[in-house]
Design a protein around this motif. Structure first.
Motif, mmCIF file in Angstrom:
data_model
loop_
_atom_site.group_PDB
_atom_site.id
_atom_site.type_symbol
_atom_site.label_atom_id
_atom_site.label_comp_id
_atom_site.label_asym_id
_atom_site.label_seq_id
_atom_site.Cartn_x
_atom_site.Cartn_y
_atom_site.Cartn_z
ATOM 1 N N ALA A 7 0.825 -1.211 0.000
ATOM 2 C CA ALA A 7 0.000 0.000 0.000
ATOM 3 C C ALA A 7 0.859 1.260 0.000
ATOM 4 C CB ALA A 7 -0.924 0.006 1.211
ATOM 5 N N GLU A 8 0.449 2.218 -0.827
ATOM 6 C CA GLU A 8 1.089 3.527 -0.896
ATOM 7 C C GLU A 8 0.004 4.588 -0.907
ATOM 8 O OE1 GLU A 8 5.035 3.177 -3.568
ATOM 9 O OE2 GLU A 8 3.159 3.018 -4.696
ATOM 10 N N HIS A 9 0.209 5.640 -0.124
ATOM 11 C CA HIS A 9 -0.709 6.774 -0.102
ATOM 12 C C HIS A 9 0.020 8.008 -0.620
ATOM 13 C CE1 HIS A 9 -3.301 4.908 3.339
ATOM 14 N NE2 HIS A 9 -3.410 4.249 2.213
ATOM 15 N N HIS A 10 -0.572 8.639 -1.619
ATOM 16 C CA HIS A 10 -0.041 9.869 -2.214
ATOM 17 C C HIS A 10 -1.045 10.975 -1.926
ATOM 18 C CE1 HIS A 10 2.849 7.508 -4.661
ATOM 19 N NE2 HIS A 10 1.885 6.616 -4.617
ATOM 20 N N VAL A 11 -0.639 11.966 -1.138
ATOM 21 C CA VAL A 11 -1.553 13.035 -0.747
ATOM 22 C C VAL A 11 -1.102 14.340 -1.391
ATOM 23 C CG1 VAL A 11 -2.702 14.203 1.172
ATOM 24 C CG2 VAL A 11 -1.834 11.866 1.480
ATOM 25 N N PHE A 12 -2.079 15.044 -1.959
ATOM 26 C CA PHE A 12 -1.826 16.316 -2.636
ATOM 27 C C PHE A 12 -2.553 17.433 -1.912
ATOM 28 C CE2 PHE A 12 -1.172 13.039 -5.736
ATOM 29 C CZ PHE A 12 -0.093 13.475 -6.483
ATOM 30 N N LEU A 13 -2.054 18.651 -2.093
ATOM 31 C CA LEU A 13 -2.710 19.847 -1.591
ATOM 32 C C LEU A 13 -3.356 20.550 -2.769
ATOM 33 C CD1 LEU A 13 -3.339 21.971 0.586
ATOM 34 C CD2 LEU A 13 -1.086 22.979 0.103
ATOM 35 N N GLY A 14 -4.641 20.861 -2.610
ATOM 36 C CA GLY A 14 -5.364 21.582 -3.650
ATOM 37 C C GLY A 14 -5.938 22.870 -3.105
ATOM 38 N N ARG A 15 -5.787 23.914 -3.891
ATOM 39 C CA ARG A 15 -6.362 25.220 -3.545
ATOM 40 C C ARG A 15 -7.318 25.624 -4.664
ATOM 41 N NH1 ARG A 15 -0.795 25.842 -1.990
ATOM 42 N NH2 ARG A 15 -0.589 26.409 0.192
ATOM 43 N N ASP A 16 -8.141 26.615 -4.388
ATOM 44 C CA ASP A 16 -9.051 27.167 -5.394
ATOM 45 C C ASP A 16 -10.023 26.137 -5.953
ATOM 46 O OD1 ASP A 16 -7.686 29.664 -5.167
ATOM 47 O OD2 ASP A 16 -6.158 28.932 -6.557
ATOM 48 N N ALA A 17 -10.466 25.222 -5.112
ATOM 49 C CA ALA A 17 -11.469 24.242 -5.543
ATOM 50 C C ALA A 17 -12.802 24.954 -5.763
ATOM 51 C CB ALA A 17 -11.610 23.133 -4.513
ATOM 52 N N VAL A 18 -13.523 24.513 -6.771
ATOM 53 C CA VAL A 18 -14.804 25.114 -7.120
ATOM 54 C C VAL A 18 -15.869 24.025 -7.088
ATOM 55 C CG1 VAL A 18 -16.092 26.303 -8.937
ATOM 56 C CG2 VAL A 18 -13.663 26.808 -8.599
ATOM 57 N N ARG A 19 -16.961 24.315 -6.412
ATOM 58 C CA ARG A 19 -18.059 23.339 -6.387
ATOM 59 C C ARG A 19 -18.763 23.409 -7.730
ATOM 60 N NH1 ARG A 19 -23.221 21.743 -4.847
ATOM 61 N NH2 ARG A 19 -23.198 19.857 -3.598
ATOM 62 N N VAL A 20 -18.745 22.292 -8.455
ATOM 63 C CA VAL A 20 -19.327 22.251 -9.793
ATOM 64 C C VAL A 20 -20.503 21.291 -9.900
ATOM 65 C CG1 VAL A 20 -17.175 22.975 -10.913
ATOM 66 C CG2 VAL A 20 -17.658 20.526 -10.596
ATOM 67 N N ALA A 21 -20.684 20.430 -8.902
ATOM 68 C CA ALA A 21 -21.745 19.423 -8.989
ATOM 69 C C ALA A 21 -21.983 18.810 -7.626
ATOM 70 C CB ALA A 21 -21.339 18.330 -9.983
ATOM 71 N N ASP A 22 -23.030 18.028 -7.547
ATOM 72 C CA ASP A 22 -23.230 17.194 -6.373
ATOM 73 C C ASP A 22 -22.260 16.020 -6.459
ATOM 74 O OD1 ASP A 22 -25.276 18.733 -5.288
ATOM 75 O OD2 ASP A 22 -26.828 17.635 -6.398
ATOM 76 N N PRO A 23 -21.873 15.452 -5.335
ATOM 77 C CA PRO A 23 -20.992 14.279 -5.386
ATOM 78 C C PRO A 23 -21.628 13.139 -6.181
ATOM 79 C CG PRO A 23 -21.183 15.100 -3.140
ATOM 80 C CD PRO A 23 -22.192 15.839 -3.963
ATOM 81 N N ALA A 35 -5.750 10.595 5.737
ATOM 82 C CA ALA A 35 -6.179 11.923 6.172
ATOM 83 C C ALA A 35 -5.243 12.478 7.240
ATOM 84 C CB ALA A 35 -7.616 11.875 6.690
ATOM 85 N N VAL A 36 -4.918 11.655 8.241
ATOM 86 C CA VAL A 36 -4.015 12.099 9.306
ATOM 87 C C VAL A 36 -2.671 12.516 8.711
ATOM 88 C CG1 VAL A 36 -2.740 11.375 11.365
ATOM 89 C CG2 VAL A 36 -5.155 10.766 11.118
ATOM 90 N N THR A 37 -2.133 11.701 7.826
ATOM 91 C CA THR A 37 -0.833 12.001 7.215
ATOM 92 C C THR A 37 -0.865 13.326 6.464
ATOM 93 O OG1 THR A 37 -0.279 9.662 7.010
ATOM 94 C CG2 THR A 37 0.890 11.180 5.561
ATOM 95 N N GLY A 38 -1.854 13.488 5.600
ATOM 96 C CA GLY A 38 -1.927 14.707 4.797
ATOM 97 C C GLY A 38 -2.181 15.948 5.629
ATOM 98 N N LEU A 39 -3.106 15.855 6.572
ATOM 99 C CA LEU A 39 -3.442 17.020 7.387
ATOM 100 C C LEU A 39 -2.306 17.411 8.323
ATOM 101 C CD1 LEU A 39 -7.137 16.046 8.055
ATOM 102 C CD2 LEU A 39 -6.357 18.020 6.707
ATOM 103 N N LEU A 40 -1.640 16.429 8.935
ATOM 104 C CA LEU A 40 -0.498 16.755 9.803
ATOM 105 C C LEU A 40 0.650 17.359 9.001
ATOM 106 C CD1 LEU A 40 -0.366 13.822 12.380
ATOM 107 C CD2 LEU A 40 -1.128 16.182 12.756
ATOM 108 N N GLN A 41 0.843 16.877 7.795
ATOM 109 C CA GLN A 41 1.899 17.447 6.953
ATOM 110 C C GLN A 41 1.582 18.889 6.608
ATOM 111 O OE1 GLN A 41 4.728 16.066 6.514
ATOM 112 N NE2 GLN A 41 5.602 17.528 5.116
ATOM 113 N N LEU A 42 0.314 19.166 6.313
ATOM 114 C CA LEU A 42 -0.090 20.554 6.031
ATOM 115 C C LEU A 42 0.142 21.435 7.247
ATOM 116 C CD1 LEU A 42 -1.338 22.679 4.176
ATOM 117 C CD2 LEU A 42 -3.591 21.921 4.974
#
Length: 177
Positions: free
Chosen positions: A119-135, A166-173
């Motif tokens: 298992a490998e987890h690759h976490v990215f940071l995204g900014r300027d997300a726009v709500r375009v639809a329902d999930p 989630a923990v990994t990405g959020l703590l890194q941020l």
């Protein structure tokens, strides 16, 4: 310390999501034995951060651990799919928020159970997300909310955020702030 010797392996179960192998290994200075190896596709995830220093989180239930918790959008990378493209796709499918894959920044990488899994987890940071639809993946979350980043550490401490990716990405941020 030397590397373990792998003498061979055999698959005992396979599906589109997971493969379980028994691997004939020999640790340095120890007897050979069969070790379980769980083969999983890589996971891509995105921490979406807005201009108000809030992160987009999904409240969801995990049946395997009987856990309710806040998570970030994440999912399996399809064969041949670019990691950032997968992360952006999962964010859109699970939350309805779109972010350009080319704008995603690598945030974290980990091997959550390296002793017995690929298992490998690759976490990215995204900014300027726009709500375009329902999930599209309506089974992924009971609710989706923007939560202040300055509350995330306490949410982790209180076990409101427990998913490894989630923990990994959020703590890194948090560490990079």
């Amino acid at each position: 310390m030397s590397e373990w010797t792998v003498h061979g392996s055999r698959t005992i179960y396979t599906s589109p999501w997971v493969e379980l192998d028994l691997v004939d290994v020999e640790p340095p200075g120890h007897a050979r034995y069969e070790h379980h190896l769980i083969k999983l596709a890589p996971v891509a995830a995105t921490v979406l951060l807005d201009d108000s220093e809030r992160v987009l989180l999904m409240w969801r239930h995990r049946f395997a651990t009987k856990t309710w918790n806040w998570e970030i959008p994440s999912g399996i990378v399809e064969p041949g799919e670019d990691l950032a493209v997968a992360a952006a796709r999962e964010a859109l499918e699970e939350t309805g928020y779109q972010v350009e894959a080319s704008a995603l920044e690598p945030l974290a990488y980990n091997q959550p159970i390296g002793g017995m899994s690929t298992a490998e987890h690759h976490v990215f940071l995204g900014r300027d997300a726009v709500r375009v639809a329902d999930p599209v993946d309506t089974h992924e979350a009971d609710r989706i909310e923007w939560r202040p980043l300055d509350q995330v550490q306490q949410m982790i401490d209180d076990r409101q955020i427990v998913a490894g990716v989630a923990v990994t990405g959020l703590l890194q941020l948090i560490a990079r702030r």
